[in-house]
Design a protein around this motif. Structure first.
Motif, PDB file in Angstrom:
ATOM      1  N   MET A  23       0.813  -1.141  -0.236  1.00  0.00           N
ATOM      2  CA  MET A  23      -0.183  -0.106  -0.179  1.00  0.00           C
ATOM      3  C   MET A  23       0.789   1.234  -0.046  1.00  0.00           C
ATOM      4  SD  MET A  23      -3.467  -0.493   1.989  1.00  0.00           S
ATOM      5  CE  MET A  23      -2.894  -0.038   3.610  1.00  0.00           C
ATOM      6  N   ALA A  26       2.145   2.264  -3.283  1.00  0.00           N
ATOM      7  CA  ALA A  26       1.465   2.963  -4.299  1.00  0.00           C
ATOM      8  C   ALA A  26       1.324   4.468  -4.358  1.00  0.00           C
ATOM      9  CB  ALA A  26      -0.060   2.591  -3.868  1.00  0.00           C
ATOM     10  N   LYS A  28       3.291   7.761  -5.194  1.00  0.00           N
ATOM     11  CA  LYS A  28       4.230   8.056  -6.143  1.00  0.00           C
ATOM     12  C   LYS A  28       5.152   9.160  -5.481  1.00  0.00           C
ATOM     13  CE  LYS A  28       1.120   7.028  -9.983  1.00  0.00           C
ATOM     14  NZ  LYS A  28       0.408   7.836 -11.202  1.00  0.00           N
ATOM     15  N   TYR A  51      -5.448   9.618  -2.358  1.00  0.00           N
ATOM     16  CA  TYR A  51      -5.228   8.367  -1.983  1.00  0.00           C
ATOM     17  C   TYR A  51      -4.808   7.988  -0.411  1.00  0.00           C
ATOM     18  CZ  TYR A  51      -2.501   4.052  -1.757  1.00  0.00           C
ATOM     19  OH  TYR A  51      -2.265   2.524  -1.486  1.00  0.00           O
ATOM     20  N   TYR A  55      -5.988   5.190   1.984  1.00  0.00           N
ATOM     21  CA  TYR A  55      -4.756   4.468   2.663  1.00  0.00           C
ATOM     22  C   TYR A  55      -4.831   4.875   4.112  1.00  0.00           C
ATOM     23  CZ  TYR A  55      -0.172   3.890   4.269  1.00  0.00           C
ATOM     24  OH  TYR A  55       0.827   3.351   5.179  1.00  0.00           O
ATOM     25  N   PRO A  98      -5.038  -3.688  -0.542  1.00  0.00           N
ATOM     26  CA  PRO A  98      -4.386  -2.375  -1.499  1.00  0.00           C
ATOM     27  C   PRO A  98      -5.080  -2.223  -3.072  1.00  0.00           C
ATOM     28  CG  PRO A  98      -2.665  -3.868  -0.359  1.00  0.00           C
ATOM     29  CD  PRO A  98      -4.017  -4.551  -0.220  1.00  0.00           C
ATOM     30  N   ALA A 102      -6.718   1.380  -4.036  1.00  0.00           N
ATOM     31  CA  ALA A 102      -6.133   2.012  -5.256  1.00  0.00           C
ATOM     32  C   ALA A 102      -7.413   2.371  -5.815  1.00  0.00           C
ATOM     33  CB  ALA A 102      -5.207   1.266  -5.921  1.00  0.00           C
ATOM     34  N   SER A 106      -8.941   6.358  -6.488  1.00  0.00           N
ATOM     35  CA  SER A 106      -8.933   6.948  -8.130  1.00  0.00           C
ATOM     36  C   SER A 106     -10.444   7.435  -8.252  1.00  0.00           C
ATOM     37  CB  SER A 106      -8.479   5.912  -8.802  1.00  0.00           C
ATOM     38  OG  SER A 106      -7.246   5.607  -8.532  1.00  0.00           O
TER      39      SER A 106
END
Length: 218
Positions: A23, A26, A28, A51, A55, A98, A102, A106
């Motif tokens: 997780m 993920a 960036k 996110y 998370y 995870p 995601a 999104s």
């Protein structure tokens, strides 16, 4: 075949640690230098928020699952092969958190992504409830000559099972409600954590220590 709990606990802890690591990966990493402006940093933080919130919630849920798993195994005297398979199923569904995290980060207002997130949490909680029921029905929970200790262990196991079933119901409702209103699903998502944090003596750590001492003295 009766099996000790140590290796299963160690394996489960390792898998759960990997799930959390996935997780985190993920996120960036920003392409920022010492010459980056405040605007660039601010823009990166804003991009991160969609996110970061899912998370944080998923991290909390994995933590709750781990704590419950930890306490349940500490109250067991031994495990059997069916419980090993059930534990693998539990870890399998947890490993998908995870992915669903995601998806919902999104598309937080998309009914399908919210329904999938709720379904993964439902199956994870349901598989854990299956383990709870199995350990009680198959009498894998520690049995002691001390009647008071024995009754305390059973009472705590039954309370924990009830809480797990409440979580199953909440997540079960969240899936169809996602197609009515995603906000109703989000309400369902927060019910199990609230139930978990209500203090009622479930999974008493001191009691688990007594069980361990009893097992070591044999």
């Amino acid at each position: 075949m009766k099996i000790g709990t140590t290796r299963t606990e160690a394996f489960s802890d390792g898998v759960i640690a990997i799930i959390i690591t996935i997780m985190v990966l993920a996120f960036k990493l920003p392409d920022l230098t010492h010459q980056s402006t405040n605007t660039a940093i601010h823009h990166y933080v804003l991009q991160l928020l969609p996110y970061l919130i899912p998370y944080s919630f998923s991290f909390m849920m994995i933590g709750i699952f781990w704590i419950n798993h930890h306490h349940m195994f500490h109250l067991l005297e031994q495990i059997d092969e069916p419980l090993l398979l059930q534990n693998l199923l539990f870890l399998f569904w947890m490993s998908l958190i995870p992915v669903s995290t995601a998806m919902i980060s999104s598309n937080p207002l998309l009914d399908e992504s919210v329904a999938i997130y709720g379904f993964i949490l439902l199956m994870t909680t349901l598989s854990f409830a299956w383990m709870r029921v199995h350990t009680i029905n198959k009498k894998l929970v520690h049995k002691d000559r001390d009647r008071e200790l024995d009754q305390s262990i059973r009472r705590i196991s039954l309370k924990a099972r009830t809480k797990t079933f409440a979580g199953v119901i909440a997540y079960l409702c969240s899936v169809p409600l996602a197609f009515v209103s995603v906000y109703l699903s989000y309400v369902c998502f927060i019910i199990p954590p609230i139930l978990f944090f209500i203090p009622d003596g479930i999974d008493n750590e001191k009691l688990a220590e007594k069980v361990i001492e009893k097992n070591l003295s044999r």
